[in-house]
Design a protein around this motif. Structure first.
Motif, PDB file in Angstrom:
ATOM      1  N   GLU A  25       0.944  -1.101  -0.108  1.00  0.00           N
ATOM      2  CA  GLU A  25       0.030  -0.048  -0.010  1.00  0.00           C
ATOM      3  C   GLU A  25       0.915   1.170   0.008  1.00  0.00           C
ATOM      4  N   LEU A  26       2.051   1.108   0.601  1.00  0.00           N
ATOM      5  CA  LEU A  26       2.809   2.550   0.804  1.00  0.00           C
ATOM      6  C   LEU A  26       3.455   2.609  -0.371  1.00  0.00           C
ATOM      7  N   PHE A  27       3.729   1.544  -1.205  1.00  0.00           N
ATOM      8  CA  PHE A  27       4.493   1.645  -2.534  1.00  0.00           C
ATOM      9  C   PHE A  27       3.378   1.978  -3.420  1.00  0.00           C
ATOM     10  N   MET A  28       2.413   1.557  -3.572  1.00  0.00           N
ATOM     11  CA  MET A  28       1.392   2.108  -4.453  1.00  0.00           C
ATOM     12  C   MET A  28       0.978   3.675  -4.270  1.00  0.00           C
ATOM     13  N   VAL A  29       0.894   4.125  -2.967  1.00  0.00           N
ATOM     14  CA  VAL A  29       0.633   5.444  -2.943  1.00  0.00           C
ATOM     15  C   VAL A  29       1.832   6.533  -3.040  1.00  0.00           C
ATOM     16  N   SER A  53      12.993   2.737  -6.528  1.00  0.00           N
ATOM     17  CA  SER A  53      12.870   1.325  -6.427  1.00  0.00           C
ATOM     18  C   SER A  53      13.663   0.892  -5.176  1.00  0.00           C
ATOM     19  N   ALA A  54      15.224   1.140  -5.417  1.00  0.00           N
ATOM     20  CA  ALA A  54      16.194   0.957  -4.452  1.00  0.00           C
ATOM     21  C   ALA A  54      16.061   1.306  -3.230  1.00  0.00           C
ATOM     22  N   PHE A  55      15.416   2.573  -2.947  1.00  0.00           N
ATOM     23  CA  PHE A  55      15.043   3.124  -1.773  1.00  0.00           C
ATOM     24  C   PHE A  55      13.966   2.067  -1.207  1.00  0.00           C
ATOM     25  N   PHE A  56      13.001   1.531  -1.870  1.00  0.00           N
ATOM     26  CA  PHE A  56      11.885   0.808  -1.364  1.00  0.00           C
ATOM     27  C   PHE A  56      12.379  -0.602  -0.980  1.00  0.00           C
ATOM     28  N   VAL A  57      13.466  -1.139  -1.648  1.00  0.00           N
ATOM     29  CA  VAL A  57      14.003  -2.187  -1.339  1.00  0.00           C
ATOM     30  C   VAL A  57      14.735  -2.255  -0.132  1.00  0.00           C
ATOM     31  N   ARG A  58      15.740  -0.940   0.067  1.00  0.00           N
ATOM     32  CA  ARG A  58      16.314  -0.938   1.428  1.00  0.00           C
ATOM     33  C   ARG A  58      15.232  -0.702   2.739  1.00  0.00           C
ATOM     34  N   LEU A  59      14.152   0.071   2.257  1.00  0.00           N
ATOM     35  CA  LEU A  59      13.000   0.302   3.201  1.00  0.00           C
ATOM     36  C   LEU A  59      12.375  -1.119   3.867  1.00  0.00           C
ATOM     37  N   TRP A  60      12.362  -2.049   2.846  1.00  0.00           N
ATOM     38  CA  TRP A  60      12.006  -3.460   3.283  1.00  0.00           C
ATOM     39  C   TRP A  60      12.933  -4.038   4.240  1.00  0.00           C
ATOM     40  N   LEU A  61      13.936  -3.963   3.726  1.00  0.00           N
ATOM     41  CA  LEU A  61      15.019  -4.739   4.342  1.00  0.00           C
ATOM     42  C   LEU A  61      15.424  -4.346   5.727  1.00  0.00           C
ATOM     43  N   LYS A  62      15.003  -2.950   6.195  1.00  0.00           N
ATOM     44  CA  LYS A  62      15.241  -2.403   7.152  1.00  0.00           C
ATOM     45  C   LYS A  62      14.036  -2.180   7.905  1.00  0.00           C
ATOM     46  N   ARG A  63      12.964  -2.887   7.594  1.00  0.00           N
ATOM     47  CA  ARG A  63      11.805  -2.465   8.141  1.00  0.00           C
ATOM     48  C   ARG A  63      11.327  -2.582   9.372  1.00  0.00           C
ATOM     49  N   GLU A  64      12.134  -3.281  10.357  1.00  0.00           N
ATOM     50  CA  GLU A  64      12.040  -3.213  11.812  1.00  0.00           C
ATOM     51  C   GLU A  64      12.083  -1.828  12.416  1.00  0.00           C
ATOM     52  N   GLN A  65      13.153  -1.046  11.736  1.00  0.00           N
ATOM     53  CA  GLN A  65      13.491   0.440  12.384  1.00  0.00           C
ATOM     54  C   GLN A  65      12.440   1.297  11.953  1.00  0.00           C
ATOM     55  N   LEU A  66      11.427   1.013  11.197  1.00  0.00           N
ATOM     56  CA  LEU A  66      10.406   1.829  10.800  1.00  0.00           C
ATOM     57  C   LEU A  66       9.353   2.148  11.955  1.00  0.00           C
ATOM     58  N   THR A  67       9.357   1.464  12.983  1.00  0.00           N
ATOM     59  CA  THR A  67       8.351   1.668  14.071  1.00  0.00           C
ATOM     60  C   THR A  67       9.050   2.914  14.869  1.00  0.00           C
ATOM     61  N   ALA A  68      10.259   3.488  15.041  1.00  0.00           N
ATOM     62  CA  ALA A  68      10.876   4.265  15.448  1.00  0.00           C
ATOM     63  C   ALA A  68      10.678   5.559  15.112  1.00  0.00           C
ATOM     64  N   VAL A  69      10.324   5.644  13.406  1.00  0.00           N
ATOM     65  CA  VAL A  69      10.042   6.975  12.654  1.00  0.00           C
ATOM     66  C   VAL A  69       8.818   7.895  13.286  1.00  0.00           C
ATOM     67  N   SER A  70       9.081   9.088  13.708  1.00  0.00           N
ATOM     68  CA  SER A  70       8.042   9.798  14.162  1.00  0.00           C
ATOM     69  C   SER A  70       7.279  10.702  12.896  1.00  0.00           C
ATOM     70  N   ASN A  71       7.881  10.988  11.905  1.00  0.00           N
ATOM     71  CA  ASN A  71       7.620  11.706  10.792  1.00  0.00           C
ATOM     72  C   ASN A  71       7.700  10.894   9.318  1.00  0.00           C
ATOM     73  N   PRO A  72       6.919  10.077   9.271  1.00  0.00           N
ATOM     74  CA  PRO A  72       7.388   9.025   7.907  1.00  0.00           C
ATOM     75  C   PRO A  72       7.135   9.694   6.717  1.00  0.00           C
ATOM     76  N   ALA A  73       6.489  10.738   6.390  1.00  0.00           N
ATOM     77  CA  ALA A  73       6.473  11.374   4.994  1.00  0.00           C
ATOM     78  C   ALA A  73       7.846  12.110   4.880  1.00  0.00           C
ATOM     79  N   GLY A  74       8.141  12.534   6.165  1.00  0.00           N
ATOM     80  CA  GLY A  74       9.718  13.538   6.039  1.00  0.00           C
ATOM     81  C   GLY A  74      10.757  12.234   5.521  1.00  0.00           C
ATOM     82  N   PHE A  75      10.497  11.401   6.513  1.00  0.00           N
ATOM     83  CA  PHE A  75      11.653  10.125   6.280  1.00  0.00           C
ATOM     84  C   PHE A  75      11.635   9.579   4.814  1.00  0.00           C
TER      85      PHE A  75
END
Length: 191
Positions: A25-29, A53-75
């Motif tokens: 869903e994040l990818f599509m939006v 595309s490479a950014f989304f791959v890295r995002l998935w590989l480091k997905r565990e760190q996403l829970t600590a992000v407070s400003n997702p759009a800025g991230f």
């Protein structure tokens, strides 16, 4: 479909938990939005698509760190911006090597007067590049976005979450600093 900031935070939390549907869903939006944003930097659609595309791959590989992000759009936008700037830096290094080879060829096939003029232009460009690189990081970014990428101060202000006045002041300070730096090289204060 995705709603504003609250849902994006939830989506990041779900992705951090390993939910592929949330990632899709994040990818599509955001994919197209981020490609357009990256294109401001790299100027080529294909390169922008590869970076995102490479950014989304890295995002998935480091997905565990996403829970600590407070400003997702800025991230998301900052991640793509950093990837684009890294790409441009790498490309510039590559172009300098090629430029040096071409300069060597020019010495062989041009008259000395023309060759020395080309060297002077190249040297001036290198001096200006070094002067820009010596600016403080935020001032350098704002200067490049406004002067090199052609964005309006208002667009840069929105992108970087600054006031328009701050962006205008940073551009002014950058131009003033560059003029002063180039004065010592040129022997006069450029306008």
């Amino acid at each position: 479909m995705l709603k504003p900031e609250e849902s994006l935070l939830e989506l990041f939390h779900d992705i951090g938990s390993g939910k592929e549907t949330a990632f899709n869903e994040l990818f599509m939006v955001y994919y197209e939005k981020l490609v357009l944003f990256a294109k401001y930097y790299v100027k080529q659609n294909e390169s922008a698509e590869e970076l995102v595309s490479a950014f989304f791959v890295r995002l998935w590989l480091k997905r565990e760190q996403l829970t600590a992000v407070s400003n997702p759009a800025g991230f998301l936008y900052n991640g793509v911006k950093n990837a684009a700037l890294n790409h441009l830096r790498d490309q510039q290094k590559h172009n300098i090597v090629i430029g040096e080879q071409e300069a060597g060829e020019l010495f062989q096939f041009t008259e000395e007067g023309i060759a020395s003029e080309l060297v002077d232009q190249k040297e001036l460009q290198q001096q200006l590049s070094m002067a820009i690189a010596s600016l403080p990081e935020q001032r350098q970014l704002i200067f490049r976005l406004v002067r090199e990428d052609g964005l309006k101060c208002k667009e840069v202000a929105i992108l970087l979450e600054l006031s328009v006045r701050t962006v205008e002041n940073q551009v002014y300070q950058a131009v003033k600093s560059l003029a002063e730096t180039m004065k010592s090289y040129l022997g006069y204060l450029p306008k």
